[in-house]
Design a protein around this motif. Structure first.
Motif, PDB file in Angstrom:
ATOM      1  N   VAL A 157       0.837  -1.201   0.000  1.00 15.61           N
ATOM      2  CA  VAL A 157       0.000   0.000   0.000  1.00 15.61           C
ATOM      3  C   VAL A 157       0.874   1.254   0.000  1.00 15.61           C
ATOM      4  N   ILE A 158       1.897   1.275   0.839  1.00 13.02           N
ATOM      5  CA  ILE A 158       2.798   2.426   0.895  1.00 13.02           C
ATOM      6  C   ILE A 158       3.473   2.625  -0.455  1.00 13.02           C
ATOM      7  N   TRP A 159       3.967   1.543  -1.034  1.00 15.22           N
ATOM      8  CA  TRP A 159       4.619   1.647  -2.355  1.00 15.22           C
ATOM      9  C   TRP A 159       3.644   2.181  -3.400  1.00 15.22           C
ATOM     10  N   ALA A 160       2.442   1.604  -3.434  1.00  9.25           N
ATOM     11  CA  ALA A 160       1.475   1.978  -4.468  1.00  9.25           C
ATOM     12  C   ALA A 160       1.050   3.441  -4.325  1.00  9.25           C
ATOM     13  N   LEU A 161       0.825   3.876  -3.111  1.00 13.37           N
ATOM     14  CA  LEU A 161       0.379   5.256  -2.908  1.00 13.37           C
ATOM     15  C   LEU A 161       1.496   6.264  -3.147  1.00 13.37           C
TER      16      LEU A 161
END
Length: 149
Positions: free
Chosen positions: A137-141
């Motif tokens: 999630v952190i990477w994608a956002l």
């Protein structure tokens, strides 16, 4: 869309955004951000359910061994319940492309990683899965462009 001539045959089409990224890369980032919103929403609902279970029954979760973070499962239940509600709201905000949701999602995913690390002795497999999902999630956002949902 720009056309580039190929020496060996018909022209090939490439599409680039204003920042030089390809359309396929932007689509991947947009899809990643959409998936991040869904993951946060589902992670929030699961945290709410884990929290309710911890609050309702004090012996639902058995701690594995001796661990530094010794909280009563009712206390963990309240922590997970409140965090789950906030995660679900932020996940919904990401899906609705709310301007505040991305930065909040990154911060809350980081907090959720820490909470799940502390939750490891109670549900080790699920905690590790949650940590891995929050890293995604952190990477994608962080990699999704500001013009994509």
């Amino acid at each position: 869309m720009a056309q580039t001539a190929s020496p060996s045959g018909p022209s090939r089409h490439t599409s680039q955004g204003g920042d030089g990224r390809s359309a396929a890369g932007s689509a991947w980032a947009a899809g990643g951000a959409m998936f991040a919103g869904v993951v946060l929403l589902v992670e929030g609902v699961m945290s709410v359910l884990k929290g309710i279970a911890g609050i309702a029954e004090n012996d639902v979760y058995a701690r594995l061994g001796d661990y530094v973070y010794k909280l009563d499962t009712s206390a963990w239940g309240w922590i997970l319940l409140l965090l789950g509600i906030v995660l679900a709201v932020v996940g919904w905000g990401i899906l609705k492309d709310a301007p505040w949701a991305r930065a909040t999602g990154v911060v809350l995913a980081g907090i959720n990683i820490v909470i799940n690390f502390m939750w490891l002795p109670y549900a080790p497999v699920w905690a590790l899965v949650s940590i891995a999902l929050c890293v995604f999630v952190i990477w994608a956002l962080c990699t999704a462009g500001s013009d994509t949902p």
